[in-house]
Design a protein around this motif. Structure first.
Motif, short mmCIF file in Angstrom:
data_model
loop_
_atom_site.label_atom_id
_atom_site.label_comp_id
_atom_site.label_asym_id
_atom_site.label_seq_id
_atom_site.Cartn_x
_atom_site.Cartn_y
_atom_site.Cartn_z
N GLU A 204 0.83 -1.22 0.00
CA GLU A 204 0.00 0.00 0.00
C GLU A 204 0.86 1.27 0.00
O GLU A 204 0.53 2.25 -0.63
CB GLU A 204 -0.93 -0.01 1.22
CG GLU A 204 -2.05 -1.03 1.07
CD GLU A 204 -2.92 -1.14 2.30
OE1 GLU A 204 -4.13 -1.33 2.15
OE2 GLU A 204 -2.40 -1.09 3.43
N ASP A 226 -10.00 -11.16 0.36
CA ASP A 226 -9.97 -9.81 0.95
C ASP A 226 -8.59 -9.17 0.79
O ASP A 226 -8.46 -7.96 0.58
CB ASP A 226 -10.32 -9.86 2.45
CG ASP A 226 -11.83 -9.97 2.66
OD1 ASP A 226 -12.58 -9.88 1.66
OD2 ASP A 226 -12.24 -10.19 3.81
N ASP A 227 -7.53 -9.99 0.93
CA ASP A 227 -6.16 -9.47 0.75
C ASP A 227 -5.98 -8.94 -0.68
O ASP A 227 -5.42 -7.87 -0.91
CB ASP A 227 -5.11 -10.56 0.99
CG ASP A 227 -5.05 -11.00 2.45
OD1 ASP A 227 -5.53 -10.25 3.31
OD2 ASP A 227 -4.50 -12.10 2.71
N GLU A 229 -8.35 -7.99 -2.76
CA GLU A 229 -9.19 -6.79 -3.00
C GLU A 229 -8.59 -5.55 -2.34
O GLU A 229 -8.63 -4.46 -2.90
CB GLU A 229 -10.62 -7.05 -2.53
CG GLU A 229 -11.32 -7.98 -3.50
CD GLU A 229 -12.77 -8.28 -3.17
OE1 GLU A 229 -13.27 -7.76 -2.16
OE2 GLU A 229 -13.38 -9.05 -3.94
N ARG A 230 -8.00 -5.76 -1.18
CA ARG A 230 -7.34 -4.64 -0.48
C ARG A 230 -6.22 -4.06 -1.37
O ARG A 230 -6.12 -2.84 -1.52
CB ARG A 230 -6.76 -5.16 0.84
CG ARG A 230 -5.95 -4.15 1.59
CD ARG A 230 -5.52 -4.70 2.96
NE ARG A 230 -4.44 -3.89 3.49
CZ ARG A 230 -3.77 -4.17 4.59
NH1 ARG A 230 -4.07 -5.24 5.30
NH2 ARG A 230 -2.79 -3.37 5.01
N ARG A 233 -7.44 -2.29 -4.56
CA ARG A 233 -7.84 -0.90 -4.24
C ARG A 233 -6.61 0.01 -4.14
O ARG A 233 -6.66 1.19 -4.47
CB ARG A 233 -8.62 -0.84 -2.91
CG ARG A 233 -10.07 -1.31 -3.02
CD ARG A 233 -10.87 -0.93 -1.79
NE ARG A 233 -10.40 -1.54 -0.56
CZ ARG A 233 -10.71 -2.78 -0.15
NH1 ARG A 233 -11.52 -3.53 -0.88
NH2 ARG A 233 -10.23 -3.25 0.98
N ALA A 234 -5.48 -0.56 -3.72
CA ALA A 234 -4.26 0.24 -3.56
C ALA A 234 -3.52 0.42 -4.89
O ALA A 234 -2.52 1.13 -4.94
CB ALA A 234 -3.35 -0.42 -2.53
#
Ligand SMILES: O=C(O)c1ccccc1NCC(=O)[C@H](O)[C@H](O)COP(=O)(O)O
Length: 267
Positions: A204, A226-227, A229-230, A233-234
């Protein structure tokens, strides 16, 4: 001495021994006979347009985790990755620290159509020729392991061999040190090589700093959708995943989860 220092020290001995068995001239000649490359970076970019681009890693073990998968059949794993929807494969070829073999890459190349990354510690141009001759479509260059001039020279020589380079960085200093190397992909490794701790916040922090003309790849410590997708997003556009796939009885099933698909259908 860090783990990277130890790996590099051993790698120097390995390369010297490999040169003794088959010199650079012979590797060059094998490269001339090699099949065309399959376009590793292009395959990731295309996949990233329509879905999640995962580089699935064939990894029996590691310095941080020891043996990850006892019943290790590299061909069966590669086939499961292809079935599960990986965009590309990474094959660990380091023997002493990761339980890998260059022969695994050669065998997988013959049985699986996906582009292949040779995942090793490149410290000598000899290994670029050896990689291309063995059937790699891409190689990893680790900024922490090379001087800036080596990064530039190896990146240029890999490009001449039509190998795509995944340049790996861990922090801002390594990114700055690699600025002169012309590469199609930059990987941010979330694993601290001193503590082995993985932290997605590393990606990130660094993703916004990458040059726009490089495909940004997030590496290590990715365990669930989830990892992914996180880090999507970054700004990550591709993901290198090893351990969480290798711990699954059927790695294809874990891939469906990471891809956000249900056996091929996006959910
Ligand atoms: O995995 C390790 O323990 C390791 C130790 C020292 C240098 C490199 C190491 N790993 C190489 C990798 O980059 C990973 O194999 C790759 O990113 C996949 O990571 P993971 O999904 O966490 O297995």
């Amino acid at each position: 001495m860090t783990i990277l220092d130890r790996i590099i020290e051993r790698k120097r001995e390995e390369v010297a021994s490999a040169r003794g068995q088959s010199d650079l001239r012979e590797q060059r000649s094998r490269c001339r006979d090699a099949e065309p490359v399959r376009g590793f970076a292009a395959a990731l970019s295309v996949r990233a347009e329509t879905g999640t681009a995962i580089i699935a890693e064939v990894k029996k073990g590691s310095p941080s985790k020891g043996v990850i998968r006892e019943d290790f059949d590299p061909l069966a794993i590669a086939a499961a990755y292809e079935r599960g929807g990986a965009a590309c494969l990474s094959v660990l070829t380091d023997r002493d620290f990761f339980h890998g073999e260059l022969a695994y890459l050669e065998q997988i190349r013959r049985q699986v159509a996906l582009p292949l990354l040779r995942k090793d510690f490149i410290i000598d141009r000899y290994q670029l020729y050896q990689s291309r001759a063995a059937g790699a479509d891409a190689v990893l260059l680790i900024a922490a392991a090379l001087e800036p001039a080596q990064l530039e020279d190896f990146a240029a020589e890999a490009a001449e061999l039509e190998l795509d380079v995944l340049l790996e960085v861990h922090d801002e200093a390594e990114l700055a040190k690699s600025a002169g190397a012309a590469v199609p992909m930059i990987g941010i490794n979330n694993r601290d090589l001193k503590t082995f701790h993985t932290d997605l916040a590393v990606s990130e922090r660094l993703l916004p700093l990458l040059p726009r003309d490089c495909l940004p790849v997030a590496e290590s410590g990715l365990h669930c959708r989830d990892d992914i997708e996180r880090l999507l997003r970054a700004g990550a556009r591709a993901f290198l995943v090893g351990e969480s796939l290798m711990r699954e009885a059927d790695p294809a099933v874990k891939l469906y989860e990471l891809l956000g698909t249900n056996g091929g259908t996006h959910v």
